[in-house]
Structures are given as C-alpha cells and as structure tokens.
Motif scaffolding. Sequence first.
Motif, PDB file in Angstrom:
ATOM      1  N   ALA A 191       0.829  -1.202   0.000  1.00  0.00           N
ATOM      2  CA  ALA A 191       0.000   0.000   0.000  1.00  0.00           C
ATOM      3  C   ALA A 191       0.865   1.253   0.000  1.00  0.00           C
ATOM      4  O   ALA A 191       2.002   1.246   0.483  1.00  0.00           O
ATOM      5  CB  ALA A 191      -0.922   0.000   1.216  1.00  0.00           C
ATOM      6  N   ASN A 228      -2.393   6.130   1.250  1.00  0.00           N
ATOM      7  CA  ASN A 228      -3.495   5.257   1.633  1.00  0.00           C
ATOM      8  C   ASN A 228      -3.332   4.782   3.074  1.00  0.00           C
ATOM      9  O   ASN A 228      -4.306   4.659   3.814  1.00  0.00           O
ATOM     10  CB  ASN A 228      -3.570   4.051   0.693  1.00  0.00           C
ATOM     11  CG  ASN A 228      -4.140   4.415  -0.661  1.00  0.00           C
ATOM     12  OD1 ASN A 228      -4.087   5.569  -1.067  1.00  0.00           O
ATOM     13  ND2 ASN A 228      -4.672   3.436  -1.370  1.00  0.00           N
ATOM     14  N   ILE A 238      -6.532   5.439   5.485  1.00  0.00           N
ATOM     15  CA  ILE A 238      -7.325   4.265   5.870  1.00  0.00           C
ATOM     16  C   ILE A 238      -7.108   3.932   7.343  1.00  0.00           C
ATOM     17  O   ILE A 238      -8.057   3.580   8.053  1.00  0.00           O
ATOM     18  CB  ILE A 238      -6.987   3.063   4.966  1.00  0.00           C
ATOM     19  CG1 ILE A 238      -7.339   3.392   3.504  1.00  0.00           C
ATOM     20  CG2 ILE A 238      -7.766   1.822   5.410  1.00  0.00           C
ATOM     21  CD1 ILE A 238      -6.974   2.299   2.505  1.00  0.00           C
ATOM     22  N   ILE A 245     -12.774   5.338   0.613  1.00  0.00           N
ATOM     23  CA  ILE A 245     -11.701   4.396   0.280  1.00  0.00           C
ATOM     24  C   ILE A 245     -11.780   4.004  -1.188  1.00  0.00           C
ATOM     25  O   ILE A 245     -10.762   3.915  -1.896  1.00  0.00           O
ATOM     26  CB  ILE A 245     -11.796   3.139   1.175  1.00  0.00           C
ATOM     27  CG1 ILE A 245     -11.487   3.502   2.628  1.00  0.00           C
ATOM     28  CG2 ILE A 245     -10.838   2.052   0.693  1.00  0.00           C
ATOM     29  CD1 ILE A 245     -11.674   2.350   3.600  1.00  0.00           C
ATOM     30  N   THR A 304      -8.845   5.047  -4.440  1.00  0.00           N
ATOM     31  CA  THR A 304      -8.158   4.222  -5.451  1.00  0.00           C
ATOM     32  C   THR A 304      -8.463   4.689  -6.876  1.00  0.00           C
ATOM     33  O   THR A 304      -8.056   4.033  -7.845  1.00  0.00           O
ATOM     34  CB  THR A 304      -8.601   2.748  -5.324  1.00  0.00           C
ATOM     35  OG1 THR A 304      -9.997   2.639  -5.655  1.00  0.00           O
ATOM     36  CG2 THR A 304      -8.367   2.224  -3.925  1.00  0.00           C
ATOM     37  N   ILE A 337      -7.099  -1.571  -5.966  1.00  0.00           N
ATOM     38  CA  ILE A 337      -7.103  -1.810  -4.527  1.00  0.00           C
ATOM     39  C   ILE A 337      -6.081  -2.899  -4.218  1.00  0.00           C
ATOM     40  O   ILE A 337      -6.218  -4.044  -4.642  1.00  0.00           O
ATOM     41  CB  ILE A 337      -8.499  -2.229  -4.031  1.00  0.00           C
ATOM     42  CG1 ILE A 337      -9.508  -1.105  -4.292  1.00  0.00           C
ATOM     43  CG2 ILE A 337      -8.455  -2.578  -2.542  1.00  0.00           C
ATOM     44  CD1 ILE A 337     -10.916  -1.437  -3.868  1.00  0.00           C
ATOM     45  N   ASP A 366      -4.308  -2.425   1.172  1.00  0.00           N
ATOM     46  CA  ASP A 366      -5.437  -1.582   1.554  1.00  0.00           C
ATOM     47  C   ASP A 366      -6.406  -2.353   2.449  1.00  0.00           C
ATOM     48  O   ASP A 366      -6.964  -1.813   3.403  1.00  0.00           O
ATOM     49  CB  ASP A 366      -6.169  -1.060   0.314  1.00  0.00           C
ATOM     50  CG  ASP A 366      -5.307  -0.105  -0.511  1.00  0.00           C
ATOM     51  OD1 ASP A 366      -4.432   0.551   0.083  1.00  0.00           O
ATOM     52  OD2 ASP A 366      -5.502  -0.029  -1.730  1.00  0.00           O
ATOM     53  N   LEU A 418      -4.900  -2.623   5.848  1.00  0.00           N
ATOM     54  CA  LEU A 418      -5.035  -1.349   6.562  1.00  0.00           C
ATOM     55  C   LEU A 418      -6.421  -1.209   7.189  1.00  0.00           C
ATOM     56  O   LEU A 418      -6.563  -0.689   8.294  1.00  0.00           O
ATOM     57  CB  LEU A 418      -4.767  -0.177   5.615  1.00  0.00           C
ATOM     58  CG  LEU A 418      -3.318   0.031   5.192  1.00  0.00           C
ATOM     59  CD1 LEU A 418      -3.237   1.029   4.041  1.00  0.00           C
ATOM     60  CD2 LEU A 418      -2.473   0.515   6.374  1.00  0.00           C
TER      61      LEU A 418
END
Length: 303
Positions: free
Chosen positions: A95, A99, A103, A138, A142, A149, A153, A156
């Motif tokens: 990631a 992000n 996240i 979220i 992306t 994704i 992610d 997270l």
Amino acid sequence: MSRPLAVLLLVICTMLWGFAFVAQKGAMAHMGPLTFSAVRYIMGTVLVAPLAIAEYRRERRNGLVVSRHQWIGIAVLSLFFFLGVWLQQAALITASVTNGGFITSLYVIFTPVVGFLTLRTRPHPIVYLGIPLALIGIYLLTGADFGRIAIGDGLLLGCAICWGVQVALLGQLVKETRLPVAISTLNFLATGLLALVFAPLLEQPNLAGIANGWIEILYAGILSTAVAFTLQAVGQQYVPPANAAIILSAESLFAALGGAIILGERLPPLGYFGAAMIFGTIVLVELVPVLAARRVSPSPGSA
C-alpha cells in the motif's frame, strides 16, 4: 501550560506520526514487518518506561490496586494493539503511504462501534452515516477502480478495526486505573515481545537488514513512538478530548504530505476527493456529538 502551547504539542505529535508512515514503508526494503516492529517497540518501551514507572508508583501511593479483571483487559488491549501494528506494517509493503495514513485513520469511526459492541455505550447516530461515507471514500481513494485496490489496503482496514478495539478498551481502562502512560507502555512492550517471538518463525531477520534500516528504526522508535507519545500525553491534559481527537486525525494529512514530498506519491484525480471525503467524515464523527451535547446541556444560570 497554555492551551495554544498544548495544541502546538499535539500538532507536532500528529506530524511525527504522519511522517512515520514514510519511515515505516522505507524500512520494508530492508526487513520484514515483524522484525521492524520488534526493534521499534522494544526501543520505544525502554525510552518511555521511566515515565510509566513513575506514573504507576504515584497512583499506587494514592491507593490504586489493579484488579485481575483489569489485567486481563490490558492483555486483550495489548493483543489488539499488536495485531494493528502488524497489519499496518505488512500493509505498507504494497500500500502507498497516502493510503496508509487515510485508511488507518478510520479507527476513529470504528472506535464508537466497538464501544457499543463490547461496553454497550451507544454511539451517536452520525457514526452510522460515517461508516458508509468512509467506505465510499476508500473506493474513491483508489480512483474508483477496484483493480487498483492493493492487498495492503485491505490489511489497513483490518488495522483500523483492531485499533478501534484498542482505543475503545484503552479509554475504559484509563478511566478505571488512571494509568494512560503505563498501560500504553505495556502495549509497546507486548507488541515488541510478540513481534520478537514471531519474526524468526515467519521472516528471516538478520542484523544486516536491521543495520541498513537504522534511520527508519530510529525515527519510528524514538520520534514516532517515544517523543510523539509523550507529547500526546502532555498536550491532551490541556485540550478538550474532542478538539484533541480532531487535531490528531490530521495524521493522515501529514502522511499524504510525506508521501508526496519524500516518495513522490500522487493520487488519481478521484483519489483527492476520496481523501477529502475520508478526512471530512473523521472530523464529522468527532465534531457532531460534541456540538449536539453542547446544545442539549443547559447553559449556566438557566432554569
């Protein structure tokens, strides 16, 4: 301490945490997530331990006795903190730092939900709006492309849930024991020791990798863990909880700034809207309950 100075300490704390995502991701080029976490949190424990011991001794003199139930709570708390650390660190292998910051910050939304499920403290209805808004954020982060994704992610998101549990339980235990520094230090110690146990089983830790990532380790262990935690503990004593939470939620913005300046990360066009949506949702979830409580509370002198 004046409130403006306390706010400044919290801003510095938030900045150190946000930029830590850059160090954490950089460390993954030299060692595994458990190896990094073991060294980072054992170092952080050693540095913060004197404050924790002093706090514990002070409360013991005031008659504090930690019950068996509370020790079990601290153990559960430490387990979820470890899982959150592990998931976040593993996530940063794939990631982006940006992000990672946004996240992870969703733990602010998950915390009241966890509080309701475990402690039966009913969350403000705004949380039920915040969760779907955050998930949409979220998706937009992306670039509205499921193909972008990364596995990281998803990790997270799991990290945010784990830290939602940790924060919810921490708040209750601190109220009961008045030991915020000591409990957090035990979280650090447990995380460092668990990572130390599992690292040889799941990774191939070696001194060369640790030596090559010494800058990242020092930043995360000293500045992001020991210094930032101390600034938070001091600053939050002079700033209302809701205000402090909003300031600390800006960690995601500093993570994005660090990713852009140091790593050259860029979001897709829709990603900026998604990032703004996530951050706005976090502020909304923190701010609306406070404003609602102020509106309901009678003003001084009213009948």
